[in-house]
Design a protein around this motif. Structure first.
Motif, PDB file in Angstrom:
ATOM      1  N   LYS A   6       0.842  -1.203   0.000  1.00 36.06           N
ATOM      2  CA  LYS A   6       0.000   0.000   0.000  1.00 36.06           C
ATOM      3  C   LYS A   6       0.881   1.258   0.000  1.00 36.06           C
ATOM      4  O   LYS A   6       0.611   2.217  -0.716  1.00 36.06           O
ATOM      5  N   VAL A   7       1.951   1.208   0.800  1.00 33.94           N
ATOM      6  CA  VAL A   7       2.881   2.340   0.854  1.00 33.94           C
ATOM      7  C   VAL A   7       3.614   2.473  -0.480  1.00 33.94           C
ATOM      8  O   VAL A   7       3.769   3.578  -1.005  1.00 33.94           O
ATOM      9  N   GLN A  10       1.347   4.115  -2.951  1.00 32.81           N
ATOM     10  CA  GLN A  10       1.177   5.547  -2.692  1.00 32.81           C
ATOM     11  C   GLN A  10       2.419   6.337  -3.098  1.00 32.81           C
ATOM     12  O   GLN A  10       2.314   7.417  -3.675  1.00 32.81           O
ATOM     13  N   LYS A  13       2.492   6.547  -6.884  1.00 32.47           N
ATOM     14  CA  LYS A  13       1.437   7.467  -7.330  1.00 32.47           C
ATOM     15  C   LYS A  13       1.887   8.922  -7.142  1.00 32.47           C
ATOM     16  O   LYS A  13       1.709   9.751  -8.033  1.00 32.47           O
ATOM     17  N   ASP A  14       2.502   9.212  -5.998  1.00 33.84           N
ATOM     18  CA  ASP A  14       2.965  10.575  -5.738  1.00 33.84           C
ATOM     19  C   ASP A  14       4.156  10.951  -6.623  1.00 33.84           C
ATOM     20  O   ASP A  14       4.269  12.101  -7.054  1.00 33.84           O
ATOM     21  N   GLN A  51       1.670  11.505   2.266  1.00 33.02           N
ATOM     22  CA  GLN A  51       1.535  12.161   0.968  1.00 33.02           C
ATOM     23  C   GLN A  51       2.182  13.542   1.021  1.00 33.02           C
ATOM     24  O   GLN A  51       1.989  14.295   1.976  1.00 33.02           O
TER      25      GLN A  51
END
Length: 70
Positions: A6-7, A10, A13-14, A51
């Motif tokens: 999950k990390v 993320q 994605k960032d 984020q």
């Protein structure tokens, strides 16, 4: 280094979002940035990844080598 999927998702994605703003992609830079952010997640689990960490980490990586940026 083992990080939570999950990390990892993320972070990726960032990073993709950050390069939409910055323009040109450099694969070595992307790999180094991803490595720094995953390392931070592993070494500081009480903070993990939040984020927006991509921006300051990316700026540090632009002016320092990856070992000093970490």
């Amino acid at each position: 280094m083992k990080t939570d999927e999950k990390v990892n998702f993320q972070i990726q994605k960032d990073i993709d979002r950050w390069f939409t703003i910055q323009g040109e992609k450099n694969e070595t830079f992307i790999q180094d940035l991803h490595e720094i952010l995953r390392s931070f997640h592993c070494y500081r689990p009480e903070i993990s990844y939040v984020q927006g960490m991509t921006y300051p980490a990316g700026i540090l990586l632009m002016v320092l080598d990856k070992y000093k940026a970490w």
